[in-house]
Design a protein around this motif. Structure first.
Motif, PDB file in Angstrom:
ATOM      1  N   ALA A  87       0.804  -1.337   0.064  1.00 16.50           N
ATOM      2  CA  ALA A  87       0.001   0.000  -0.013  1.00 16.50           C
ATOM      3  C   ALA A  87       0.702   1.367  -0.036  1.00 16.50           C
ATOM      4  CB  ALA A  87      -0.940  -0.007   1.127  1.00 16.50           C
ATOM      5  N   ALA A  88       2.077   1.433   0.676  1.00 16.23           N
ATOM      6  CA  ALA A  88       2.918   2.159   0.811  1.00 16.23           C
ATOM      7  C   ALA A  88       4.020   2.289  -0.412  1.00 16.23           C
ATOM      8  CB  ALA A  88       3.699   2.230   1.949  1.00 16.23           C
ATOM      9  N   SER A  89       4.177   1.221  -1.306  1.00 19.98           N
ATOM     10  CA  SER A  89       5.141   1.181  -2.113  1.00 19.98           C
ATOM     11  C   SER A  89       6.320   1.080  -1.588  1.00 19.98           C
ATOM     12  CB  SER A  89       4.840   2.284  -3.276  1.00 19.98           C
ATOM     13  OG  SER A  89       3.529   2.263  -3.788  1.00 19.98           O
ATOM     14  N   LEU A  90       6.581   0.488  -0.455  1.00 13.93           N
ATOM     15  CA  LEU A  90       7.763   0.316   0.039  1.00 13.93           C
ATOM     16  C   LEU A  90       8.180  -1.117   0.001  1.00 13.93           C
ATOM     17  CD1 LEU A  90       7.134   2.297   3.175  1.00 13.93           C
ATOM     18  CD2 LEU A  90       8.467   3.275   1.248  1.00 13.93           C
ATOM     19  N   LYS A  91       9.723  -1.148   0.011  1.00 12.54           N
ATOM     20  CA  LYS A  91      10.007  -2.618  -0.239  1.00 12.54           C
ATOM     21  C   LYS A  91      10.649  -3.084   1.236  1.00 12.54           C
ATOM     22  CE  LYS A  91      12.367  -2.182  -4.865  1.00 12.54           C
ATOM     23  NZ  LYS A  91      13.670  -2.222  -5.415  1.00 12.54           N
ATOM     24  N   ASP A  92      10.407  -2.171   2.299  1.00  7.68           N
ATOM     25  CA  ASP A  92      11.003  -2.453   3.402  1.00  7.68           C
ATOM     26  C   ASP A  92      10.282  -1.444   4.468  1.00  7.68           C
ATOM     27  OD1 ASP A  92      13.305  -0.697   3.889  1.00  7.68           O
ATOM     28  OD2 ASP A  92      14.287  -2.138   2.504  1.00  7.68           O
ATOM     29  N   TYR A  93      10.690  -1.470   5.812  1.00 10.78           N
ATOM     30  CA  TYR A  93      10.526  -0.356   6.856  1.00 10.78           C
ATOM     31  C   TYR A  93      11.683   0.289   7.299  1.00 10.78           C
ATOM     32  CZ  TYR A  93      10.553  -4.134  10.201  1.00 10.78           C
ATOM     33  OH  TYR A  93      10.873  -5.366  10.821  1.00 10.78           O
ATOM     34  N   GLU A  94      12.945  -0.107   6.939  1.00 15.67           N
ATOM     35  CA  GLU A  94      14.164   0.313   7.255  1.00 15.67           C
ATOM     36  C   GLU A  94      14.132   1.685   6.858  1.00 15.67           C
ATOM     37  OE1 GLU A  94      16.016  -1.026   9.590  1.00 15.67           O
ATOM     38  OE2 GLU A  94      14.677  -2.616   9.714  1.00 15.67           O
ATOM     39  N   LEU A  95      14.807   2.701   7.528  1.00 19.42           N
ATOM     40  CA  LEU A  95      14.761   4.244   7.386  1.00 19.42           C
ATOM     41  C   LEU A  95      16.209   4.466   6.734  1.00 19.42           C
ATOM     42  CD1 LEU A  95      13.423   6.042  10.430  1.00 19.42           C
ATOM     43  CD2 LEU A  95      12.430   5.506   8.660  1.00 19.42           C
ATOM     44  N   THR A  96      16.070   5.177   5.344  1.00 13.37           N
ATOM     45  CA  THR A  96      17.394   5.489   4.959  1.00 13.37           C
ATOM     46  C   THR A  96      17.964   6.734   5.440  1.00 13.37           C
ATOM     47  OG1 THR A  96      16.118   7.153   3.183  1.00 13.37           O
ATOM     48  CG2 THR A  96      15.997   5.058   2.454  1.00 13.37           C
ATOM     49  N   ALA A  97      18.973   7.052   5.010  1.00 11.31           N
ATOM     50  CA  ALA A  97      19.725   8.041   5.721  1.00 11.31           C
ATOM     51  C   ALA A  97      19.088   9.348   5.338  1.00 11.31           C
ATOM     52  CB  ALA A  97      21.419   8.091   5.191  1.00 11.31           C
ATOM     53  N   ASP A  98      18.517   9.669   4.294  1.00 14.82           N
ATOM     54  CA  ASP A  98      17.875  10.846   3.870  1.00 14.82           C
ATOM     55  C   ASP A  98      16.586  11.010   4.787  1.00 14.82           C
ATOM     56  OD1 ASP A  98      19.656  11.609   2.299  1.00 14.82           O
ATOM     57  OD2 ASP A  98      18.406  11.024   0.307  1.00 14.82           O
ATOM     58  N   GLU A  99      15.912   9.840   5.134  1.00 13.84           N
ATOM     59  CA  GLU A  99      14.554   9.768   5.888  1.00 13.84           C
ATOM     60  C   GLU A  99      14.981  10.106   7.293  1.00 13.84           C
ATOM     61  OE1 GLU A  99      12.435   6.666   2.887  1.00 13.84           O
ATOM     62  OE2 GLU A  99      13.247   5.864   4.797  1.00 13.84           O
ATOM     63  N   LEU A 100      15.963   9.373   7.965  1.00  8.99           N
ATOM     64  CA  LEU A 100      16.583   9.601   9.253  1.00  8.99           C
ATOM     65  C   LEU A 100      16.693  11.166   9.318  1.00  8.99           C
ATOM     66  CD1 LEU A 100      18.758   6.511   9.850  1.00  8.99           C
ATOM     67  CD2 LEU A 100      16.697   7.044  11.374  1.00  8.99           C
TER      68      LEU A 100
ATOM     69  N   MET B 260       9.859  17.316   2.534  1.00  7.82           N
ATOM     70  CA  MET B 260       8.769  16.803   2.701  1.00  7.82           C
ATOM     71  C   MET B 260       8.526  15.249   2.256  1.00  7.82           C
ATOM     72  SD  MET B 260       6.937  20.202   1.233  1.00  7.82           S
ATOM     73  CE  MET B 260       5.069  19.419   0.873  1.00  7.82           C
ATOM     74  N   ASN B 261       8.925  14.851   1.109  1.00  5.32           N
ATOM     75  CA  ASN B 261       9.017  13.518   0.795  1.00  5.32           C
ATOM     76  C   ASN B 261       9.669  12.541   1.159  1.00  5.32           C
ATOM     77  OD1 ASN B 261       7.833  12.117  -2.100  1.00  5.32           O
ATOM     78  ND2 ASN B 261       9.973  11.453  -1.909  1.00  5.32           N
ATOM     79  N   ASN B 262      10.897  12.904   1.944  1.00  4.64           N
ATOM     80  CA  ASN B 262      11.605  11.973   2.851  1.00  4.64           C
ATOM     81  C   ASN B 262      10.827  11.767   4.264  1.00  4.64           C
ATOM     82  OD1 ASN B 262      13.712  11.243   1.119  1.00  4.64           O
ATOM     83  ND2 ASN B 262      14.875  13.233   1.483  1.00  4.64           N
ATOM     84  N   PHE B 263      10.445  13.176   4.610  1.00  2.00           N
ATOM     85  CA  PHE B 263       9.754  13.071   6.021  1.00  2.00           C
ATOM     86  C   PHE B 263       8.447  12.130   5.917  1.00  2.00           C
ATOM     87  CE2 PHE B 263       6.819  14.683   9.050  1.00  2.00           C
ATOM     88  CZ  PHE B 263       7.772  14.728  10.270  1.00  2.00           C
ATOM     89  N   ILE B 264       7.679  12.211   5.022  1.00  2.00           N
ATOM     90  CA  ILE B 264       6.300  11.587   4.982  1.00  2.00           C
ATOM     91  C   ILE B 264       6.801  10.028   4.838  1.00  2.00           C
ATOM     92  CG2 ILE B 264       4.194  10.794   3.765  1.00  2.00           C
ATOM     93  CD1 ILE B 264       4.114  13.466   5.478  1.00  2.00           C
TER      94      ILE B 264
ATOM     95  N   ALA C 209      15.546  13.793   7.621  1.00  2.00           N
ATOM     96  CA  ALA C 209      14.287  14.639   7.894  1.00  2.00           C
ATOM     97  C   ALA C 209      13.691  14.393   9.101  1.00  2.00           C
ATOM     98  CB  ALA C 209      13.188  14.022   6.853  1.00  2.00           C
ATOM     99  N   LEU C 210      13.683  13.301   9.592  1.00  2.00           N
ATOM    100  CA  LEU C 210      13.099  13.131  11.270  1.00  2.00           C
ATOM    101  C   LEU C 210      13.891  14.223  12.064  1.00  2.00           C
ATOM    102  CD1 LEU C 210      12.276   9.454  11.343  1.00  2.00           C
ATOM    103  CD2 LEU C 210      10.823  11.271  11.172  1.00  2.00           C
ATOM    104  N   SER C 211      15.121  13.968  12.157  1.00  2.00           N
ATOM    105  CA  SER C 211      16.215  14.754  13.195  1.00  2.00           C
ATOM    106  C   SER C 211      16.048  16.230  12.921  1.00  2.00           C
ATOM    107  CB  SER C 211      17.592  14.077  13.071  1.00  2.00           C
ATOM    108  OG  SER C 211      18.067  14.555  11.613  1.00  2.00           O
ATOM    109  N   LYS C 212      15.670  16.710  11.624  1.00  2.00           N
ATOM    110  CA  LYS C 212      15.784  18.091  11.493  1.00  2.00           C
ATOM    111  C   LYS C 212      14.483  18.701  11.430  1.00  2.00           C
ATOM    112  CE  LYS C 212      19.734  17.845   8.068  1.00  2.00           C
ATOM    113  NZ  LYS C 212      20.291  17.963   6.749  1.00  2.00           N
ATOM    114  N   PHE C 213      13.367  17.917  11.641  1.00  2.00           N
ATOM    115  CA  PHE C 213      11.820  18.642  11.310  1.00  2.00           C
ATOM    116  C   PHE C 213      11.832  19.913  12.235  1.00  2.00           C
ATOM    117  CE2 PHE C 213       7.312  18.460  12.431  1.00  2.00           C
ATOM    118  CZ  PHE C 213       6.939  18.786  11.353  1.00  2.00           C
ATOM    119  N   GLU C 214      11.961  19.606  13.587  1.00  2.00           N
ATOM    120  CA  GLU C 214      11.773  20.586  14.476  1.00  2.00           C
ATOM    121  C   GLU C 214      12.486  21.840  14.189  1.00  2.00           C
ATOM    122  OE1 GLU C 214      11.688  19.237  18.540  1.00  2.00           O
ATOM    123  OE2 GLU C 214      10.355  17.874  18.225  1.00  2.00           O
ATOM    124  N   ASN C 215      13.694  21.884  13.785  1.00  2.00           N
ATOM    125  CA  ASN C 215      14.652  23.052  13.734  1.00  2.00           C
ATOM    126  C   ASN C 215      14.560  23.532  12.096  1.00  2.00           C
ATOM    127  OD1 ASN C 215      14.973  23.243  16.485  1.00  2.00           O
ATOM    128  ND2 ASN C 215      16.466  21.498  16.271  1.00  2.00           N
TER     129      ASN C 215
END
Length: 358
Positions: A163-176, A324-328, A178-184
């Motif tokens: 449904a999410a068009s994902l191969k796995d649920y491990e976060l990539t470096a870009d996704e990690l 935005m894409n990496n964060f979602i 995005a999460l760490s930078k979101f608040e600032n």
């Protein structure tokens, strides 16, 4: 059955007011929570573990723990006249499941009414009760249940990944990142009309005029994400990869074609193909910008929303679509991971119960 079990009743009428989560489990009538009312330390008779309780409705459960009984619920205890393991007890209790079809308020179950009944038990070649068969049969059922849970876990994971068009649920470096930078991160305000080149209101279609069909019909509200019906009326069809905003400010992303009532606005851009992740980010930002501002007394129409601004992440003053894409995608994977962990814990708990009863 009188030659197989001894029956006994309680000696104190335990009430709900006696339940204090201390002491022993209290057994009452009914199937809810297997008839467990709670725990109580009130002075009352304690019944042995590895016995069977049957209530006035005929609900039967094997109890591997010591317990007390609610006497006004007319629960009685059956103690086998032979040594019983947990699995054998479960097997024996299952033989009483038919009682719930025979008894009720008008005809309450009691030991006097069933003690002369006969039950069928497996026997070995010597004509004795085959306890070994009972043990292995229940063990096999438990193993099958664990296998079913593991199969469900795999199916759930595959469904979410697909449904999410994902191969796995491990976060990539870009996704990690995005999460760490979101608040600032740097944020800017952008009007709806700068994002969407189409902002349209749906068309009124009274319920009595709706013809049953396959096209989702979206109206104001959050029930079923605003999908009020499925119709076949020749009415305006809106494209998938759109966002709907109703008169109360409820926002939903639509990844399917649909129609909408006049209490719902539709937002999309057919000049730039935004990804599903970008649209989901827009929907969340729009929801935040509208929160608490609209109601029956102040309804939102799409024509009033052109200049409403949402906050979006920026890079050098421009909308940072990559962020935005990496964060979602990161959020989607975290949700999927939670589902996987929940399923794994469910399987682990089941295996623990099974192994503890070996």
């Amino acid at each position: 059955m009188g030659d197989l079990f001894d029956s006994s009743n309680g000696n104190f009428d335990i009430q709900k007011s006696h339940i204090n989560d201390k002491g022993y489990f209290v057994v009452t009538a009914g199937e809810t929570n297997n008839g467990i009312l709670g725990k109580s330390d009130v002075e009352a008779r304690i019944f042995e573990a590895n016995t069977i309780t049957i209530d006035m409705f005929g609900f039967a459960f094997f109890r591997q723990f010591e317990y007390k009984m609610v006497t006004h619920a007319r629960v009685f205890s059956l103690k086998p006249k032979f040594k019983t393991t947990h699995k054998q007890g479960l097997f024996l209790a299952s033989l009483f499941k038919h009682l719930k079809t025979k008894f009720g308020y008008d005809n309450m179950c009691s030991w006097a009414k069933i003690k002369d009944d006969k039950i069928q038990l497996p026997i070995n070649r010597d004509g004795d009760i085959d306890f070994e068969f009972m043990e292995s049969f229940v063990a096999e059922l438990e193993a099958e249940r664990v296998a079913e849970l593991e199969a469900e876990r795999v199916a759930e994971l595959e469904a979410y990944l697909a449904a999410a068009s994902l191969k796995d649920y491990e976060l990539t470096a870009d996704e990690l990142s995005a999460l760490s930078k979101f608040e600032n991160y740097n944020w800017g305000e952008f009007e709806y009309r700068k994002i969407f080149n189409h902002i349209k209101q749906g068309k009124r279609l009274k319920k009595d005029d709706q013809i049953c069909g396959d096209l989702p019909f979206v109206m104001a509200g959050i029930t079923n994400n605003g999908v009020a019906n499925y119709i076949s009326n020749p009415i305006i069809m809106f494209p998938k990869n759109s966002i709907t905003v109703d008169i109360f400010g409820n926002v939903f992303y639509r990844d399917f074609e649909f129609s909408a009532g006049d209490d719902t606005g539709v937002y999309w851009n057919d000049e730039r193909e935004f990804s599903k992740e970008i649209m989901l980010f827009f929907a969340t930002a729009m929801s935040k910008s509208l929160l608490g501002k609209y109601s029956f007394g102040n309804k939102l129409r799409s024509s009033k929303s052109f200049n409403i601004a949402m906050e979006l992440p920026t890079n050098n003053g421009e909308i940072d679509f990559e962020f935005m894409n990496n964060f979602i995608k990161a959020i989607e994977k975290l949700v999927i991971k939670d589902v996987v962990l929940y399923s794994d814990n469910k399987i682990k708990a089941t295996k623990s119960i099974v192994s503890s009863n070996q």
